[in-house]
Motif scaffolding. Structure first.
Motif, PDB file in Angstrom:
ATOM      1  N   ASN A   1       1.520  -9.890  -6.593  1.00  0.00           N
ATOM      2  CA  ASN A   1       1.253  -9.216  -7.870  1.00  0.00           C
ATOM      3  C   ASN A   1       0.232  -9.957  -8.737  1.00  0.00           C
ATOM      4  O   ASN A   1      -0.111  -9.498  -9.815  1.00  0.00           O
ATOM      5  CB  ASN A   1       2.561  -9.049  -8.659  1.00  0.00           C
ATOM      6  CG  ASN A   1       3.498  -8.069  -7.976  1.00  0.00           C
ATOM      7  OD1 ASN A   1       3.093  -6.969  -7.629  1.00  0.00           O
ATOM      8  ND2 ASN A   1       4.745  -8.477  -7.764  1.00  0.00           N
ATOM      9  N   GLU A   2      -0.254 -11.100  -8.266  1.00  0.00           N
ATOM     10  CA  GLU A   2      -1.238 -11.848  -9.055  1.00  0.00           C
ATOM     11  C   GLU A   2      -2.619 -11.206  -8.925  1.00  0.00           C
ATOM     12  O   GLU A   2      -2.961 -10.623  -7.898  1.00  0.00           O
ATOM     13  CB  GLU A   2      -1.285 -13.295  -8.584  1.00  0.00           C
ATOM     14  CG  GLU A   2      -1.732 -13.465  -7.140  1.00  0.00           C
ATOM     15  CD  GLU A   2      -1.645 -14.905  -6.671  1.00  0.00           C
ATOM     16  OE1 GLU A   2      -2.613 -15.642  -6.925  1.00  0.00           O
ATOM     17  OE2 GLU A   2      -0.619 -15.260  -6.063  1.00  0.00           O
ATOM     18  N   ASN A   3      -3.414 -11.312  -9.972  1.00  0.00           N
ATOM     19  CA  ASN A   3      -4.745 -10.731  -9.970  1.00  0.00           C
ATOM     20  C   ASN A   3      -5.738 -11.608  -9.209  1.00  0.00           C
ATOM     21  O   ASN A   3      -5.703 -12.835  -9.292  1.00  0.00           O
ATOM     22  CB  ASN A   3      -5.244 -10.543 -11.408  1.00  0.00           C
ATOM     23  CG  ASN A   3      -4.579  -9.362 -12.088  1.00  0.00           C
ATOM     24  OD1 ASN A   3      -3.732  -8.685 -11.511  1.00  0.00           O
ATOM     25  ND2 ASN A   3      -4.958  -9.106 -13.321  1.00  0.00           N
ATOM     26  N   PHE A   4      -6.625 -10.981  -8.451  1.00  0.00           N
ATOM     27  CA  PHE A   4      -7.767 -11.660  -7.847  1.00  0.00           C
ATOM     28  C   PHE A   4      -8.852 -10.610  -7.641  1.00  0.00           C
ATOM     29  O   PHE A   4      -8.605  -9.406  -7.692  1.00  0.00           O
ATOM     30  CB  PHE A   4      -7.395 -12.364  -6.529  1.00  0.00           C
ATOM     31  CG  PHE A   4      -6.821 -11.469  -5.461  1.00  0.00           C
ATOM     32  CD1 PHE A   4      -7.616 -10.961  -4.443  1.00  0.00           C
ATOM     33  CD2 PHE A   4      -5.469 -11.130  -5.460  1.00  0.00           C
ATOM     34  CE1 PHE A   4      -7.102 -10.150  -3.453  1.00  0.00           C
ATOM     35  CE2 PHE A   4      -4.931 -10.317  -4.467  1.00  0.00           C
ATOM     36  CZ  PHE A   4      -5.745  -9.818  -3.468  1.00  0.00           C
ATOM     37  N   SER A   5     -10.090 -11.056  -7.397  1.00  0.00           N
ATOM     38  CA  SER A   5     -11.221 -10.127  -7.450  1.00  0.00           C
ATOM     39  C   SER A   5     -11.660  -9.582  -6.098  1.00  0.00           C
ATOM     40  O   SER A   5     -12.115  -8.442  -6.001  1.00  0.00           O
ATOM     41  CB  SER A   5     -12.414 -10.806  -8.134  1.00  0.00           C
ATOM     42  OG  SER A   5     -12.746 -12.020  -7.477  1.00  0.00           O
ATOM     43  N   VAL A   6     -11.533 -10.384  -5.034  1.00  0.00           N
ATOM     44  CA  VAL A   6     -12.073  -9.987  -3.729  1.00  0.00           C
ATOM     45  C   VAL A   6     -11.008 -10.135  -2.646  1.00  0.00           C
ATOM     46  O   VAL A   6     -10.360 -11.184  -2.549  1.00  0.00           O
ATOM     47  CB  VAL A   6     -13.311 -10.831  -3.349  1.00  0.00           C
ATOM     48  CG1 VAL A   6     -13.882 -10.382  -2.009  1.00  0.00           C
ATOM     49  CG2 VAL A   6     -14.384 -10.753  -4.436  1.00  0.00           C
TER      50      VAL A   6
ATOM     51  N   PHE B   1     -15.043 -15.720  -8.787  1.00  0.00           N
ATOM     52  CA  PHE B   1     -14.744 -15.461  -7.373  1.00  0.00           C
ATOM     53  C   PHE B   1     -13.345 -15.966  -7.015  1.00  0.00           C
ATOM     54  O   PHE B   1     -13.144 -17.086  -6.572  1.00  0.00           O
ATOM     55  CB  PHE B   1     -15.808 -16.118  -6.497  1.00  0.00           C
ATOM     56  CG  PHE B   1     -15.617 -15.895  -5.022  1.00  0.00           C
ATOM     57  CD1 PHE B   1     -15.463 -14.625  -4.502  1.00  0.00           C
ATOM     58  CD2 PHE B   1     -15.602 -16.976  -4.148  1.00  0.00           C
ATOM     59  CE1 PHE B   1     -15.295 -14.421  -3.143  1.00  0.00           C
ATOM     60  CE2 PHE B   1     -15.433 -16.794  -2.785  1.00  0.00           C
ATOM     61  CZ  PHE B   1     -15.283 -15.508  -2.279  1.00  0.00           C
ATOM     62  N   ASN B   2     -12.344 -15.099  -7.225  1.00  0.00           N
ATOM     63  CA  ASN B   2     -10.978 -15.359  -6.780  1.00  0.00           C
ATOM     64  C   ASN B   2     -10.702 -14.451  -5.589  1.00  0.00           C
ATOM     65  O   ASN B   2     -10.929 -13.241  -5.670  1.00  0.00           O
ATOM     66  CB  ASN B   2      -9.962 -15.058  -7.887  1.00  0.00           C
ATOM     67  CG  ASN B   2     -10.158 -15.967  -9.077  1.00  0.00           C
ATOM     68  OD1 ASN B   2     -10.236 -17.176  -8.928  1.00  0.00           O
ATOM     69  ND2 ASN B   2     -10.266 -15.390 -10.272  1.00  0.00           N
TER      70      ASN B   2
ATOM     71  N   GLU C   1      -1.613 -20.621   4.101  1.00  0.00           N
ATOM     72  CA  GLU C   1      -2.123 -21.052   2.804  1.00  0.00           C
ATOM     73  C   GLU C   1      -1.929 -19.957   1.753  1.00  0.00           C
ATOM     74  O   GLU C   1      -1.759 -18.776   2.088  1.00  0.00           O
ATOM     75  CB  GLU C   1      -3.612 -21.395   2.914  1.00  0.00           C
ATOM     76  CG  GLU C   1      -3.953 -22.484   3.932  1.00  0.00           C
ATOM     77  CD  GLU C   1      -3.393 -23.831   3.530  1.00  0.00           C
ATOM     78  OE1 GLU C   1      -3.290 -24.078   2.308  1.00  0.00           O
ATOM     79  OE2 GLU C   1      -3.047 -24.628   4.422  1.00  0.00           O
ATOM     80  N   LYS C   2      -1.992 -20.339   0.478  1.00  0.00           N
ATOM     81  CA  LYS C   2      -1.744 -19.377  -0.598  1.00  0.00           C
ATOM     82  C   LYS C   2      -2.824 -18.301  -0.668  1.00  0.00           C
ATOM     83  O   LYS C   2      -2.579 -17.208  -1.178  1.00  0.00           O
ATOM     84  CB  LYS C   2      -1.625 -20.089  -1.939  1.00  0.00           C
ATOM     85  CG  LYS C   2      -2.903 -20.776  -2.411  1.00  0.00           C
ATOM     86  CD  LYS C   2      -2.716 -21.392  -3.795  1.00  0.00           C
ATOM     87  CE  LYS C   2      -4.020 -22.009  -4.302  1.00  0.00           C
ATOM     88  NZ  LYS C   2      -3.869 -22.546  -5.672  1.00  0.00           N
ATOM     89  N   GLU C   3      -4.038 -18.601  -0.153  1.00  0.00           N
ATOM     90  CA  GLU C   3      -5.104 -17.598  -0.170  1.00  0.00           C
ATOM     91  C   GLU C   3      -4.984 -16.611   0.986  1.00  0.00           C
ATOM     92  O   GLU C   3      -5.760 -15.657   1.076  1.00  0.00           O
ATOM     93  CB  GLU C   3      -6.484 -18.267  -0.094  1.00  0.00           C
ATOM     94  CG  GLU C   3      -6.868 -19.090  -1.296  1.00  0.00           C
ATOM     95  CD  GLU C   3      -6.333 -20.508  -1.207  1.00  0.00           C
ATOM     96  OE1 GLU C   3      -5.825 -20.882  -0.122  1.00  0.00           O
ATOM     97  OE2 GLU C   3      -6.410 -21.242  -2.217  1.00  0.00           O
ATOM     98  N   GLU C   4      -4.025 -16.815   1.873  1.00  0.00           N
ATOM     99  CA  GLU C   4      -3.904 -15.990   3.068  1.00  0.00           C
ATOM    100  C   GLU C   4      -2.779 -14.969   2.916  1.00  0.00           C
ATOM    101  O   GLU C   4      -1.703 -15.290   2.413  1.00  0.00           O
ATOM    102  CB  GLU C   4      -3.657 -16.870   4.291  1.00  0.00           C
ATOM    103  CG  GLU C   4      -4.823 -17.818   4.568  1.00  0.00           C
ATOM    104  CD  GLU C   4      -4.535 -18.803   5.686  1.00  0.00           C
ATOM    105  OE1 GLU C   4      -5.490 -19.227   6.343  1.00  0.00           O
ATOM    106  OE2 GLU C   4      -3.350 -19.158   5.884  1.00  0.00           O
TER     107      GLU C   4
ATOM    108  N   ASN D   1      -5.562  -5.709  -9.133  1.00  0.00           N
ATOM    109  CA  ASN D   1      -6.836  -5.493  -9.823  1.00  0.00           C
ATOM    110  C   ASN D   1      -8.045  -5.931  -8.986  1.00  0.00           C
ATOM    111  O   ASN D   1      -9.017  -6.489  -9.508  1.00  0.00           O
ATOM    112  CB  ASN D   1      -6.848  -6.221 -11.168  1.00  0.00           C
ATOM    113  CG  ASN D   1      -7.876  -5.633 -12.121  1.00  0.00           C
ATOM    114  OD1 ASN D   1      -8.204  -4.450 -12.048  1.00  0.00           O
ATOM    115  ND2 ASN D   1      -8.411  -6.462 -13.006  1.00  0.00           N
ATOM    116  N   ILE D   2      -7.984  -5.696  -7.683  1.00  0.00           N
ATOM    117  CA  ILE D   2      -9.097  -6.027  -6.790  1.00  0.00           C
ATOM    118  C   ILE D   2     -10.328  -5.199  -7.161  1.00  0.00           C
ATOM    119  O   ILE D   2     -10.221  -4.000  -7.441  1.00  0.00           O
ATOM    120  CB  ILE D   2      -8.722  -5.730  -5.322  1.00  0.00           C
ATOM    121  CG1 ILE D   2      -7.512  -6.561  -4.897  1.00  0.00           C
ATOM    122  CG2 ILE D   2      -9.890  -6.019  -4.383  1.00  0.00           C
ATOM    123  CD1 ILE D   2      -6.903  -6.082  -3.611  1.00  0.00           C
ATOM    124  N   LYS D   3     -11.483  -5.835  -7.104  1.00  0.00           N
ATOM    125  CA  LYS D   3     -12.738  -5.139  -7.406  1.00  0.00           C
ATOM    126  C   LYS D   3     -13.582  -4.870  -6.163  1.00  0.00           C
ATOM    127  O   LYS D   3     -14.332  -3.905  -6.112  1.00  0.00           O
ATOM    128  CB  LYS D   3     -13.574  -5.967  -8.397  1.00  0.00           C
ATOM    129  CG  LYS D   3     -12.871  -6.274  -9.713  1.00  0.00           C
ATOM    130  CD  LYS D   3     -12.491  -5.006 -10.456  1.00  0.00           C
ATOM    131  CE  LYS D   3     -11.814  -5.340 -11.783  1.00  0.00           C
ATOM    132  NZ  LYS D   3     -11.301  -4.119 -12.458  1.00  0.00           N
TER     133      LYS D   3
END
Length: 541
Positions: free
Chosen positions: A171-176, A214-215, A239-242, A313-315
Motif C-alpha cells: 500500500n506504500e506509494n512509489f512512482s515506477v 525515482f521510487n 529485498e524490499k524493492e522486489e 499511485n504508480i505513474k
C-alpha cells in the motif's frame, strides 16, 4: 493406386512431416496474422454477446478486456500442457499446408500426435473437409478430458492457494513499477538492476516520462507451478524493492469473483457459426474455450491491478517485453483508464517473424514507448507493423548494460550452444584434429539450460574432451564468443566481446546490418579458430 503409393503424413502442434520434408507451423507468422485481421470484426461481435450488467466492471471496460485478451491468446502460446487452445499462427499454417499436401492424393494415412497439445480441431478439420481416416499418437484421453473441462478452475485454484500462502499487499506509494520473469531474472538480476538504473540515458528517459522522484519496485512474475518451495522461501527473503505477483493479486476480489462470476458474464456461449469458413469456425471454437477457462483469472488479475495502482499511485509501468502478460494487463489499464504510462523493452526477438497483429484502429493496444535494439528493428515496426514512429526508440537492452559491467577476460573463447547437433559435431571435429590442444586460449562451452535434458549425451562427451571446459554460468565477458544464432551472442557483441556467428540466419534473426554481418559471420567453427590463431583478423565493429 496401389498400397506402395500410400503417403504417411504426421501432424503435431508445431510441425507437419511427410516424405522427407518438415513444415514448421510456427514459422512465417505475418501472413497468418494479416489474415486474422479479416476476422477482427467477428471477434468484436462475439465480445458483445458475453457481458451482463454488474457493479464490478462496466461494459466498455469489460469488452476491451475480453477483446484484447482473446487476441493475446490467439497470437501467443497457451503454455498449458494438453490444452486445446491452439494459436492462430499454427492453425493457419496447418490448414494451408495440409490442403496443399492432400490435394489430389487418393491414398494417404494421417497420424495426429497429441503429445503436447490437444489438437482435436485439426482432427475435426481433416474429417470434415477430407473425410479421411485419422490415426492418433500419444492421445491421453483422461488428461485431455480433465484439461479440456477444468484447466481454468485449476489455474484459479492454484493462484488462490499461492495468494493465501503469501498473503501480503503493498500500500506504500512509489512512482515506477518494473516487471520481468522470476525464473530467468530473480536470482541473477540481469534485466532490471543497478546496471540500468545508474545508466545516465535511462535516468533521462525516466525524467522525460515525468518522474522526478525515482521510487521503484520490481515485480517478478511466475505463472507455472514448478519449484514452488524455493519460490515460497524466496518470497520471504527478497529485498524490499522486489514484489511477487501474489502481492498484486487481491484475495478479496478473487473470492468475490468465485461467488459472482456468473453475474458478470456468460461463460457458456452459443453463437450460430457454421463451418463454411473454417477460419471463422476455428476462432469461435477458441473463443468459447477462452471465455470458459482463461477469462476468470484474467479478470482477477486485471481488477487486482486496478486496485494496486489506486493504492500505490504508480505513474509509469516498465516491462521487459510487450508480449509479456503483465505488460498486456497494464496496457489494458492504460487504454481503459488513461492514468498511467507504459514502456516496454524488447526481451523478445523482433524480426520479420515477429508475431504481433499490425497496429490499426482495431488493434490499439500498444505501449507509449517501445525500446528496441537497433534502427533496423525500429524501421520494421514502423513500416510493417504500423507502429507510430514517436512510440519506438532505439535504446540499449538492459542485458547489454549488464554485460558491459562484467570484467573482461582475455585469451578466452566461449562457444555458446543452443542444442544443434551440427554445433557439437564441429567441436568434436576440432578436437579430433587437435585444434583445441595447446591453443594458448581457454576454450569454454556453455550449453543452453534446456540442453541438459535433450543433449545429455553430447554434453557428457564434451566433458571428456581435452582443451575444453563445460560451464553453466557466465560472470565475465570473453575475448571471443562463437554461436549459431544465440541471443547471448548478440548481447556479448553489444557488450564488447569479439563475436562470430556461424549461421547465416543470424542476420535476419537480429536484423544485423549487412556491413557488420560480413565482419562477424564465418561458415563454421574451423574458420573461426583458424582466424583467431592466425591472429586477430577480427575487425571489432
Amino acid at each position: 493406386m496401389g498400397g506402395s503409393d500410400k503417403m504417411n503424413v504426421e501432424v503435431d502442434i508445431v510441425s507437419i512431416k511427410y516424405k522427407n520434408e518438415r513444415i514448421d507451423l510456427t514459422d512465417n507468422p505475418y501472413p497468418s496474422l494479416k489474415n486474422l485481421e479479416k476476422y477482427l470484426d467477428l471477434i468484436i461481435e462475439l465480445c458483445k454477446g458475453v457481458y451482463k450488467n454488474n457493479n464490478l466492471i462496466g461494459r466498455k471496460e469489460f469488452e476491451n478486456l475480453l477483446y484484447y485478451s482473446f487476441l493475446y491468446y490467439l497470437v501467443n502460446w497457451d503454455n498449458i500442457y494438453h490444452s486445446n487452445q491452439v494459436p492462430y499462427i499454427n492453425w493457419y499454417n496447418f490448414k494451408n499446408s495440409i490442403d496443399n499436401i492432400l490435394k489430389n492424393r487418393e491414398s494417404i494415412e494421417v497420424f495426429l500426435d497429441y503429445k503436447y497439445l490437444n489438437i482435436e480441431i485439426f482432427e475435426e478439420y481433416l474429417k470434415e473437409i477430407y473425410s479421411i481416416k485419422i490415426k492418433r499418437k500419444n492421445k491421453n484421453i483422461l488428461i485431455d478430458y480433465f484439461i479440456k473441462h477444468y484447466h481454468g478452475s485449476l489455474i484459479y485454484l492454484m493462484f488462490l492457494i499461492r495468494k493465501m500462502l503469501m498473503n501480503k499487499n503493498i500500500n506504500e506509494n512509489f512512482s515506477v513499477l518494473f516487471s520481468t520473469d522470476y525464473n530467468r531474472y530473480f536470482l541473477n538480476k540481469r534485466f532490471f538492476g543497478t546496471h540500468l538504473f545508474n545508466y545516465e540515458p535511462f535516468k533521462k528517459l525516466v525524467r522525460d516520462l515525468g518522474i522526478e522522484d525515482f521510487n521503484y519496485k520490481i515485480l517478478y512474475t511466475k505463472y507455472n507451478p514448478f519449484n514452488l518451495k524455493d519460490y515460497l522461501l524466496n518470497f520471504y527473503k527478497k529485498e524490499k524493492e522486489e514484489l511477487f505477483i501474489e502481492e498484486i493479486l487481491d484475495l478479496k476480489i478473487g473470492l468475490n469473483l468465485i461467488l459472482n462470476i456468473n453475474k458478470i458474464y456468460r461463460k457458456n456461449i452459443d453463437f450460430n457459426i457454421e463451418k463454411e469458413d473454417f477460419n471463422k469456425y476455428f476462432i469461435y471454437r477458441m473463443f468459447k474455450i477462452f471465455v470458459k477457462h482463461k477469462l476468470p483469472f484474467i479478470l482477477w488479475i486485471y481488477l487486482s491491478v486496478k486496485e494496486f495502482i489506486k493504492n500505490t499511485n504508480i505513474k509509469v509501468f516498465i516491462g521487459d517485453s510487450e508480449k509479456s502478460f503483465m505488460s498486456h494487463i497494464f496496457n489494458l489499464y492504460k487504454i481503459n483508464e488513461g492514468m498511467i504510462k507504459t514502456v516496454v523493452f524488447s526481451h523478445e526477438l523482433i524480426n520479420k517473424n515477429y508475431a504481433v497483429i499490425p497496429v490499426s484502429n482495431k488493434n490499439r493496444l500498444i505501449p507509449d514507448l517501445k525500446l528496441v535494439w537497433n534502427e533496423n528493428i525500429k524501421k520494421l515496426l514502423i513500416q510493417r507493423y504500423n507502429y507510430p514512429p514517436e512510440k519506438v526508440l532505439v535504446f540499449p537492452d538492459p542485458r547489454f548494460l549488464y554485460w558491459r559491467g562484467m570484467p573482461k577476460r582475455e585469451k578466452t573463447i566461449l562457444l555458446i550452444s543452443q542444442g544443434s547437433p551440427i554445433f557439437y559435431e564441429q567441436v568434436f571435429e576440432l578436437s579430433k584434429e587437435g585444434v583445441l590442444n595447446n591453443l594458448g586460449y581457454k576454450v569454454l562451452f556453455k550449453p543452453h539450460p534446456g540442453e541438459y535434458y535433450i543433449s545429455k549425451s553430447y554434453i557428457e562427451k564434451l566433458k571428456n574432451l581435452k582443451g575444453i571446459k563445460v560451464i553453466d554460468n557466465l560472470n565475465f565477458i570473453p575475448e571471443y564468443a562463437v554461436t549459431m544464432t544465440s541471443t547471448l551472442g548478440y548481447e556479448l557483441l553489444n557488450a564488447g566481446s569479439k563475436v562470430y556467428f556461424i549461421d547465416e540466419k543470424a542476420r535476419e534473426i537480429f536484423l544485423i546490418d549487412d556491413k557488420l554481418f560480413k565482419k562477424i559471420y564465418r561458415r563454421n567453427l574451423k574458420e573461426v579458430f583458424c582466424e583467431i590463431l592466425d591472429t586477430n583478423h577480427y575487425i571489432n565493429a
